[in-house]
Write an enzyme that holds these catalytic residues in place. Structure first.
Site, short mmCIF file in Angstrom:
data_model
loop_
_atom_site.label_atom_id
_atom_site.label_comp_id
_atom_site.label_asym_id
_atom_site.label_seq_id
_atom_site.Cartn_x
_atom_site.Cartn_y
_atom_site.Cartn_z
N MET A 163 19.60 33.49 101.85
CA MET A 163 18.90 33.13 103.29
C MET A 163 19.11 31.56 103.86
O MET A 163 19.28 30.79 102.57
CB MET A 163 16.89 32.56 102.84
CG MET A 163 15.97 34.52 102.64
SD MET A 163 14.71 33.21 102.49
CE MET A 163 14.01 34.02 100.66
N GLU A 164 19.43 31.53 104.78
CA GLU A 164 20.57 30.22 104.91
C GLU A 164 19.81 29.08 105.90
O GLU A 164 19.20 29.58 106.97
CB GLU A 164 21.81 30.38 105.93
CG GLU A 164 22.68 29.94 106.50
CD GLU A 164 24.09 29.97 106.55
OE1 GLU A 164 24.81 28.69 107.42
OE2 GLU A 164 24.17 31.08 106.53
N CYS A 165 19.60 27.32 104.97
CA CYS A 165 18.39 27.32 105.62
C CYS A 165 17.31 26.95 106.97
O CYS A 165 16.37 27.39 107.36
CB CYS A 165 19.62 26.76 107.50
SG CYS A 165 20.54 25.61 106.33
#
Length: 92
Positions: free
Chosen positions: A2-4
């Site tokens: 999960m990015e940002c």
């Protein structure tokens, strides 16, 4: 990965799934953290994402090293005799 993703959302997703969840700027509640080596080592050229961290400045060191190499080649300091492979005359 999960990015940002907002950290509260990432924590809830991590809690509800059996899959491994790695966070890239999504808080500390996943199963692990992920940051690109370029960001960690400072080889990214100056711009680092806000969720990342830099522990070294390899770019600066690389530029210094490559500049010195170029200067040594242009001046004739490299390669020196110690850097050259020799062959006996009878084998040549």
């Amino acid at each position: 990965e999960m990015e940002c993703v907002p950290s509260r959302v990432a924590a809830e997703i991590s809690k509800r799934t059996k899959m491994l969840v790695f966070s890239m700027g999504s808080g500390a509640d996943g199963d692990g953290q992920f940051i690109f080596a370029e960001d960690l080592l400072g080889s990214h050229g100056g711009r680092c994402p806000r969720h990342s961290v830099t522990y070294a400045n390899f770019m600066e060191e690389a530029v210094k090293g490559l500049t010195q190499y170029k200067e040594d080649v242009l001046s004739g300091a490299y390669p020196a005799a110690k850097h050259m492979i020799k062959i006996p005359d009878d084998e040549f």
